[in-house]
Design a protein around this motif. Structure first.
Motif, PDB file in Angstrom:
ATOM      1  N   UNK A 166     -10.053  -1.102  -2.407  1.00 23.05           N
ATOM      2  CA  UNK A 166     -10.788  -2.069  -1.296  1.00 23.05           C
ATOM      3  C   UNK A 166      -9.749  -3.302  -1.459  1.00 23.05           C
ATOM      4  N   UNK A 168      -6.681  -3.442  -2.255  1.00 23.55           N
ATOM      5  CA  UNK A 168      -5.262  -3.263  -1.712  1.00 23.55           C
ATOM      6  C   UNK A 168      -5.429  -3.209  -0.278  1.00 23.55           C
ATOM      7  N   UNK A 169      -6.542  -2.717   0.279  1.00 25.72           N
ATOM      8  CA  UNK A 169      -6.696  -2.596   1.635  1.00 25.72           C
ATOM      9  C   UNK A 169      -6.793  -4.113   2.439  1.00 25.72           C
ATOM     10  N   UNK A 170      -7.310  -4.974   1.689  1.00 26.96           N
ATOM     11  CA  UNK A 170      -7.347  -6.270   2.054  1.00 26.96           C
ATOM     12  C   UNK A 170      -5.883  -6.953   2.113  1.00 26.96           C
ATOM     13  N   UNK A 172      -3.133  -5.233   2.269  1.00 24.71           N
ATOM     14  CA  UNK A 172      -2.488  -4.698   3.383  1.00 24.71           C
ATOM     15  C   UNK A 172      -2.640  -5.121   4.807  1.00 24.71           C
ATOM     16  N   UNK A 173      -4.147  -5.384   4.776  1.00 20.51           N
ATOM     17  CA  UNK A 173      -4.401  -6.042   6.136  1.00 20.51           C
ATOM     18  C   UNK A 173      -3.774  -7.367   6.342  1.00 20.51           C
TER      19      UNK A 173
ATOM     20  N   UNK B 203       0.840   1.182   6.013  1.00 24.54           N
ATOM     21  CA  UNK B 203      -0.554   1.242   6.032  1.00 24.54           C
ATOM     22  C   UNK B 203      -1.144   2.496   6.439  1.00 24.54           C
ATOM     23  N   UNK B 330      -5.827   3.220   7.774  1.00 23.07           N
ATOM     24  CA  UNK B 330      -5.587   3.064   6.379  1.00 23.07           C
ATOM     25  C   UNK B 330      -6.179   1.600   5.813  1.00 23.07           C
ATOM     26  N   UNK B 331      -6.230   0.694   6.454  1.00 21.57           N
ATOM     27  CA  UNK B 331      -7.318  -0.538   5.769  1.00 21.57           C
ATOM     28  C   UNK B 331      -8.491  -0.426   5.706  1.00 21.57           C
ATOM     29  N   UNK B 332      -9.210   0.431   6.796  1.00 24.91           N
ATOM     30  CA  UNK B 332     -10.479   0.703   6.960  1.00 24.91           C
ATOM     31  C   UNK B 332     -10.814   1.329   5.740  1.00 24.91           C
ATOM     32  N   UNK B 334      -9.246   2.058   2.871  1.00 23.88           N
ATOM     33  CA  UNK B 334      -9.391   1.538   1.423  1.00 23.88           C
ATOM     34  C   UNK B 334     -10.289   0.554   1.063  1.00 23.88           C
ATOM     35  N   UNK B 335     -10.771  -0.212   2.332  1.00 21.62           N
ATOM     36  CA  UNK B 335     -11.822  -1.387   1.942  1.00 21.62           C
ATOM     37  C   UNK B 335     -13.283  -0.396   2.075  1.00 21.62           C
ATOM     38  N   UNK B 336     -13.603  -0.174   3.222  1.00 25.31           N
ATOM     39  CA  UNK B 336     -14.673   0.563   3.248  1.00 25.31           C
ATOM     40  C   UNK B 336     -14.930   1.684   2.285  1.00 25.31           C
ATOM     41  N   UNK B 338     -13.434   2.217  -0.505  1.00 26.48           N
ATOM     42  CA  UNK B 338     -13.578   1.956  -1.867  1.00 26.48           C
ATOM     43  C   UNK B 338     -14.868   1.400  -2.297  1.00 26.48           C
ATOM     44  N   UNK B 339     -15.629   0.705  -1.244  1.00 27.72           N
ATOM     45  CA  UNK B 339     -16.964   0.305  -1.476  1.00 27.72           C
ATOM     46  C   UNK B 339     -18.017   1.294  -1.613  1.00 27.72           C
TER      47      UNK B 339
END
Lengths: 343, 353
Positions: A166, A168-170, A172-173, B203, B330-332, B334-336, B338-339
């Motif tokens: 999560x 890492x995503x932040x 990267x964003x 990404x 890629x971003x979504x 990891x974030x979503x 991950x949670x």
């Protein structure tokens, strides 16, 4: 092969200490500015002009000290997590420390002003504190989320994966959305670098290592027993939950302080314990030897990066370039100790 | 000796039937049904939702009449994304399951054999040296880099203790990954225009892709999937430990070669098409294991399905939350992802490897 104090382990520890010591001296002697070895010695023992004094005492010495201390902290933290989880891939990164620190630092860089603020921040106060706090908070979050009447190391690892992803995503964003100069500054920080290190960033790492290392060493026996499995540990009188908390807290504090000083030099925590374990022929990564190997590795990488390259290369890049082939070479050798002691 | 094994065949009658490490769960059929529904649902959502607001009816019209305006949107943007999302998600999920089975390590994702790192380095070198930007060129570059990196990892492990224990493989993979990653960072830090191209590619995104160049990747993915299927029984045996597997007549070298071939081809196809999307390969097998247990005959297809659903669902979410400038998958992911993954791990007891 068991027990902590085999002759081979002694030899490895001494050898690594010697290597770290030699590299420390070499790091003070070598550098990009054309200050000869004689000049440095003269400055150290007799006293030189103001420029020489500044270069030796305010640029090179804090930098070498930081390299040794950061390397030692990361090496020991890696040995703790790898031994604790009995998994050679489990570096402190999986506890979310690095990704939390990275999220804090990159957010500061990208949201908190231009590239100038980064240069100033690395030297000064803001960024390291944010990074350290990010690392500690994230690790606490991972630990808290894995708590269900006790923390089980498998669940902890999985939660760590999720939280790390999560964050890492932040990161990267933020990097994708940032202006290119800020993206470059963020990338630079993410690689790990010792440029711009001063005595103010060295002291926290030194104090942390002095306080935490004895605590970690106090867990040696419990780690040793832990290699036999959780049930055996409990049977032999180890208080599992307290042991886990202490080991993880040590690893987390060491890593976040080190990362806040030099950025995530990610590879050290993975490679130093593996190299130390192979050299010592022990069944789990030895703590002190791992710390010393880490110190030697980062110091060597820093020397290569600033003195032997045509232009300065961040230490995080050189560590991987120096450390990875060495581990690969160790892996390609057949040794009889290996067969009995696969992690 | 495993007491649960069926009557032993006569000596020389071939490979003994390995005992199933994960008993098929009673809910197996229900899991299949649920996964099928999930795939269909997310496909429909991916076709129907996007930054251009189209009604369901318009989407259907567009699907049927490619020549009209809505048809152009549907066929030009939504269909490629959907196909890519399903394909890449399935590839990565499947590769992850084979990977974790081969290394018996819950931290192993397809990137661990240097596949993503090799692909990234190749792409960065291509951009740095030759200013390559076309999708097709990057695709082939990424694929070549991925395959070369895996061969390197495989070579290191084979030179050393051999392929018996999974530990050196994972270690060699991590070391090579770090090495290639360092070289990539070096190039990226040296040249800002390379960084500009790289930070978008790395990404991972499904947008702006066409179906051009998808066929070679599909072919590669199919070969990979076939290898994975051929590896199923070996993976079950390997789960018992290397020595027991050998005792059961498993040829370790063949099992490793087939498995690594599957991982490389599947991941390389995925990375080449969309960039290194990391999280799917790592988590899809864990989720699938919860649904169908750890027998690989069920786990492999389930992981592929979970991977496809997760990737495409995250892409749809990314389209919706970003408005016109959408957030890349890629971003979504990891974030979503991950949670959600944390929530799932917290709720239930995960089936250990």
């Amino acid at each position: 092969m068991r027990g902590t104090l085999t002759p081979r382990l002694w030899a490895t520890t001494l050898g690594a200490a010697l290597a770290a010591g030699v590299l420390l001296v070499a790091g003070i002697l070598a550098g990009s500015s054309d200050l000869g070895v004689g000049d440095v010695l003269h400055t150290l023992f007799v006293g030189g002009d103001r420029t020489d004094y500044f270069i030796v005492f305010e640029l090179r010495m804090p930098r070498v000290a930081a390299a040794v201390l950061v390397g030692a902290s990361l090496g020991m933290a890696g040995a703790l997590t790898q031994a604790f989880s009995r998994n050679p891939l489990a570096t402190p990164d999986i506890l979310g420390v690095t990704s939390g620190a990275a999220a804090g630092a990159v957010a500061t860089i990208v949201l908190g002003g231009g590239a100038y603020a980064v240069g100033a921040g690395l030297l000064g106060f803001g960024l390291p504190v944010v990074a350290c706090a990010g690392g500690l908070l994230t690790a606490a979050l991972v630990y808290g989320l894995s708590w269900r009447s006790g923390v089980d190391s498998y669940r902890l690892i999985l939660i760590g994966i999720g939280v790390t992803a999560a964050l890492t995503g932040v990161v990267n964003y933020l990097v994708v959305r940032a202006q290119l100069t800020q993206a470059a500054a963020a990338t630079q920080w993410l690689v790990g670098s010792l440029s711009g290190v001063s005595w103010t960033s060295v002291w926290p790492v030194a104090v942390t290592l002095l306080v935490v290392a004895p605590l970690a060493l106090g867990q040696t026996r419990a780690l040793e027993v832990g290699q036999l499995g959780d049930d055996v540990s409990v049977g032999l009188g180890v208080s599992l939950q307290r042991h886990r908390l202490v080991v993880l807290a040590c690893a987390v504090v060491l890593t976040s302080v080190a990362v806040s000083a030099a950025g995530p030099i990610e590879f050290v925590a993975f490679v130093a314990p593996q190299v130390a374990r192979r050299l010592a022929g022990s069944s789990r990564p030895p703590l002190v030897a791992s710390a010393l190997v880490g110190a030697a590795l980062v110091t060597a990488a820093d020397i290569v990066g600033r003195a032997l390259m045509p232009w300065p290369v961040p230490v995080g890049i050189v560590t991987a370039v120096v450390g990875a082939p060495y581990l690969i070479w160790l892996l390609t050798r057949r040794s009889s100790a290996e067969r009995t002691a696969s992690a | 000796m495993p007491v649960t094994s069926p009557p032993r065949p006569a000596p020389g009658a071939g490979v003994a039937e390995p005992p199933r490490p994960g008993r098929p769960r009673r809910g197996g059929r229900r899991a299949t049904l649920a996964l099928t529904c999930a795939v269909l649902l997310v496909t429909a959502a991916s076709l129907a939702l996007g930054s251009n607001h189209l009604g369901l009816g318009q989407v259907v019209t567009g699907l049927l009449h490619p020549a009209e305006d809505t048809g152009a949107i549907v066929w030009g943007s939504r269909v490629p994304r959907t196909v890519l999302g399903l394909l890449v998600g399935a590839c990565l999920g499947l590769a992850g399951a084979v990977m974790q089975g081969q290394t018996r390590n819950p931290l192993a994702d397809p990137g661990i054999f240097g596949v993503s790192a090799g692909a990234s380095l190749a792409v960065v070198v291509g951009v740095y040296v030759a200013d390559l930007t076309s999708v097709l060129a990057l695709l082939w570059l990424a694929f070549t880099g991925a395959v070369l990196a895996t061969l390197l990892v495989f070579g290191v492990a084979a030179l050393g203790k051999g392929l018996a224990s999974p530990v050196p493989l994972a270690l060699a993979g991590t070391a090579v990954t770090a090495l290639l990653g360092a070289l990539t960072s070096f190039l990226v830090l040296t040249d800002e225009s390379t960084l500009a191209a790289y930070r978008v590619w790395v990404v991972g995104s499904l947008s702006g892709r066409t179906l051009e160049g998808i066929w070679p990747a599909v072919a590669i993915a199919c070969v990979g999937a076939a290898l994975a299927a051929a590896n199923t029984r070996s993976l079950d045996t390997l789960a018992l430990g290397t020595e027991l597997a050998q005792g059961l007549g498993e040829s370790l070298l063949r099992a490793r070669l087939v498995g690594l071939g599957a991982i490389t081809l599947l991941t390389a196809a995925g990375v080449a098409l969309t960039g290194p999307i990391g999280f799917v390969g790592l988590t899809a097998p864990h989720l699938a294991r919860r649904l169908v247990g750890s027998g690989h005959a069920r786990l492999l297809p389930a992981s592929a399905a979970v991977g496809a659903v997760v990737l495409l669902a995250c892409d749809v979410v990314g389209r919706l939350i970003g408005g016109q400038s959408e957030v890349s998958v890629g971003v979504v992911l990891s974030v979503l992802g991950g949670v959600v993954f944390v929530a799932i791990v917290r709720r239930g007891r995960m089936a250990a490897l």
